[in-house]
Write a protein that holds these residues in place. Sequence first.
Motif, PDB file in Angstrom:
ATOM      1  N   ASN A 131      37.360  43.793  43.514  1.00 43.81           N
ATOM      2  CA  ASN A 131      38.192  42.723  42.979  1.00 43.81           C
ATOM      3  C   ASN A 131      38.783  41.907  44.130  1.00 43.81           C
ATOM      4  OD1 ASN A 131      40.277  41.162  41.813  1.00 43.81           O
ATOM      5  ND2 ASN A 131      40.589  42.679  40.200  1.00 43.81           N
ATOM      6  N   PRO A 132      38.366  40.640  44.291  1.00 41.70           N
ATOM      7  CA  PRO A 132      38.822  39.847  45.427  1.00 41.70           C
ATOM      8  C   PRO A 132      40.272  39.387  45.308  1.00 41.70           C
ATOM      9  CG  PRO A 132      37.487  38.489  44.009  1.00 41.70           C
ATOM     10  CD  PRO A 132      37.419  39.901  43.465  1.00 41.70           C
ATOM     11  N   PHE A 133      40.906  39.661  44.168  1.00 40.47           N
ATOM     12  CA  PHE A 133      42.290  39.260  43.973  1.00 40.47           C
ATOM     13  C   PHE A 133      43.241  40.441  44.144  1.00 40.47           C
ATOM     14  CE2 PHE A 133      39.502  36.478  41.656  1.00 40.47           C
ATOM     15  CZ  PHE A 133      39.826  35.283  42.258  1.00 40.47           C
TER      16      PHE A 133
ATOM     17  N   ALA B 245      36.039  30.008  44.359  1.00 40.12           N
ATOM     18  CA  ALA B 245      35.801  29.184  43.172  1.00 40.12           C
ATOM     19  C   ALA B 245      36.957  29.280  42.179  1.00 40.12           C
ATOM     20  CB  ALA B 245      34.497  29.601  42.494  1.00 40.12           C
ATOM     21  N   LEU B 246      37.430  30.488  41.910  1.00 42.43           N
ATOM     22  CA  LEU B 246      38.453  30.663  40.877  1.00 42.43           C
ATOM     23  C   LEU B 246      39.838  30.210  41.334  1.00 42.43           C
ATOM     24  CD1 LEU B 246      37.423  34.031  39.168  1.00 42.43           C
ATOM     25  CD2 LEU B 246      36.760  31.683  38.596  1.00 42.43           C
ATOM     26  N   ILE B 247      40.128  30.318  42.606  1.00 41.76           N
ATOM     27  CA  ILE B 247      41.412  29.824  43.122  1.00 41.76           C
ATOM     28  C   ILE B 247      41.537  28.327  42.831  1.00 41.76           C
ATOM     29  CG2 ILE B 247      42.580  29.235  45.307  1.00 41.76           C
ATOM     30  CD1 ILE B 247      43.172  32.079  44.481  1.00 41.76           C
ATOM     31  N   GLN B 248      40.416  27.604  42.888  1.00 38.51           N
ATOM     32  CA  GLN B 248      40.417  26.163  42.642  1.00 38.51           C
ATOM     33  C   GLN B 248      40.795  25.809  41.210  1.00 38.51           C
ATOM     34  OE1 GLN B 248      36.742  24.397  44.043  1.00 38.51           O
ATOM     35  NE2 GLN B 248      36.881  25.484  45.984  1.00 38.51           N
TER      36      GLN B 248
ATOM     37  N   VAL C 297      47.177  34.191  40.700  1.00 39.76           N
ATOM     38  CA  VAL C 297      46.424  35.327  41.234  1.00 39.76           C
ATOM     39  C   VAL C 297      46.568  36.567  40.353  1.00 39.76           C
ATOM     40  CG1 VAL C 297      46.216  36.914  43.207  1.00 39.76           C
ATOM     41  CG2 VAL C 297      46.438  34.467  43.594  1.00 39.76           C
ATOM     42  N   ASP C 298      47.735  36.813  39.771  1.00 40.76           N
ATOM     43  CA  ASP C 298      47.878  37.997  38.919  1.00 40.76           C
ATOM     44  C   ASP C 298      46.976  37.898  37.685  1.00 40.76           C
ATOM     45  OD1 ASP C 298      49.663  35.958  38.009  1.00 40.76           O
ATOM     46  OD2 ASP C 298      50.788  37.439  36.846  1.00 40.76           O
ATOM     47  N   VAL C 299      46.743  36.691  37.193  1.00 40.52           N
ATOM     48  CA  VAL C 299      45.817  36.493  36.072  1.00 40.52           C
ATOM     49  C   VAL C 299      44.379  36.631  36.564  1.00 40.52           C
ATOM     50  CG1 VAL C 299      45.030  34.859  34.300  1.00 40.52           C
ATOM     51  CG2 VAL C 299      47.475  35.031  34.853  1.00 40.52           C
ATOM     52  N   LEU C 300      44.090  36.113  37.762  1.00 39.60           N
ATOM     53  CA  LEU C 300      42.734  36.202  38.305  1.00 39.60           C
ATOM     54  C   LEU C 300      42.307  37.658  38.511  1.00 39.60           C
ATOM     55  CD1 LEU C 300      42.735  33.237  40.835  1.00 39.60           C
ATOM     56  CD2 LEU C 300      41.648  33.341  38.579  1.00 39.60           C
ATOM     57  N   ARG C 301      43.256  38.539  38.835  1.00 43.44           N
ATOM     58  CA  ARG C 301      42.915  39.971  38.953  1.00 43.44           C
ATOM     59  C   ARG C 301      42.348  40.491  37.641  1.00 43.44           C
ATOM     60  NH1 ARG C 301      48.218  40.741  41.013  1.00 43.44           N
ATOM     61  NH2 ARG C 301      48.080  40.297  43.221  1.00 43.44           N
ATOM     62  N   GLU C 302      42.992  40.131  36.555  1.00 39.24           N
ATOM     63  CA  GLU C 302      42.534  40.553  35.232  1.00 39.24           C
ATOM     64  C   GLU C 302      41.203  39.889  34.872  1.00 39.24           C
ATOM     65  OE1 GLU C 302      43.935  42.911  33.193  1.00 39.24           O
ATOM     66  OE2 GLU C 302      45.238  43.270  34.907  1.00 39.24           O
ATOM     67  N   VAL C 303      41.090  38.593  35.186  1.00 39.31           N
ATOM     68  CA  VAL C 303      39.856  37.859  34.899  1.00 39.31           C
ATOM     69  C   VAL C 303      38.678  38.531  35.593  1.00 39.31           C
ATOM     70  CG1 VAL C 303      38.643  35.673  35.345  1.00 39.31           C
ATOM     71  CG2 VAL C 303      40.963  35.648  34.389  1.00 39.31           C
ATOM     72  N   TRP C 304      38.840  38.912  36.864  1.00 38.46           N
ATOM     73  CA  TRP C 304      37.753  39.578  37.591  1.00 38.46           C
ATOM     74  C   TRP C 304      37.328  40.844  36.860  1.00 38.46           C
ATOM     75  CZ3 TRP C 304      34.371  38.980  41.569  1.00 38.46           C
ATOM     76  CH2 TRP C 304      33.693  40.123  41.976  1.00 38.46           C
TER      77      TRP C 304
END
Length: 179
Positions: A59-61, A115-118, A123-130
């Motif tokens: 997980n990159p986040f 890509a997703l940071i853009q 970031v806390d949501v991106l962790r879950e998305v990953w």
Amino acid sequence: MPIATGTAFVVSQSGGGGGSSSSNSGVVHHGPQVRGSSERLGHPRVGGSPVPSEYSTANPFQMNAPPEAEPEDAAGSHGLDPDWLPGLFMEEYRRTFYLHEPVNGKLTPDKVRDALIQTGTPVDVLREVWELADADRNGELDLEEFALAMFLCTQSQAGQQLPDRSQPLPRELMPPSKR
């Protein structure tokens, strides 16, 4: 435009270049907005909910994420299923995917992070998305998994709850090649 007959989802795509701005937050949203009941999208996993301690090591986040790894293979099909909600916006997601230069048909965690940071998603949501998008748990995202990640980012920004990752993804979100 209603889709996925028999489900609680309604999908709309913003006009004028694929984006619309939200008067509530001033955030620009790109792509689809799906509205559905909390039963269909799962229980809230962000915004005050406890953050699970078990995240994949790829997980990159995640804090102290491991360095980028090379992909193992280029397996996976990218045929579209008309009931797969992210597939409705595949043309946009495909352009973004290839812009980040996949190797053997997959994006590494670092490239997915870029890509997703853009998207402007926290970031806390991106962790879950990953965790939701890496359906095969191989530490990389193929085109369908990436499309799901982008779709979930858009839904989160539109105020929709992410699916509960302790439950299987609903069929309309599970990448067709992973069913």
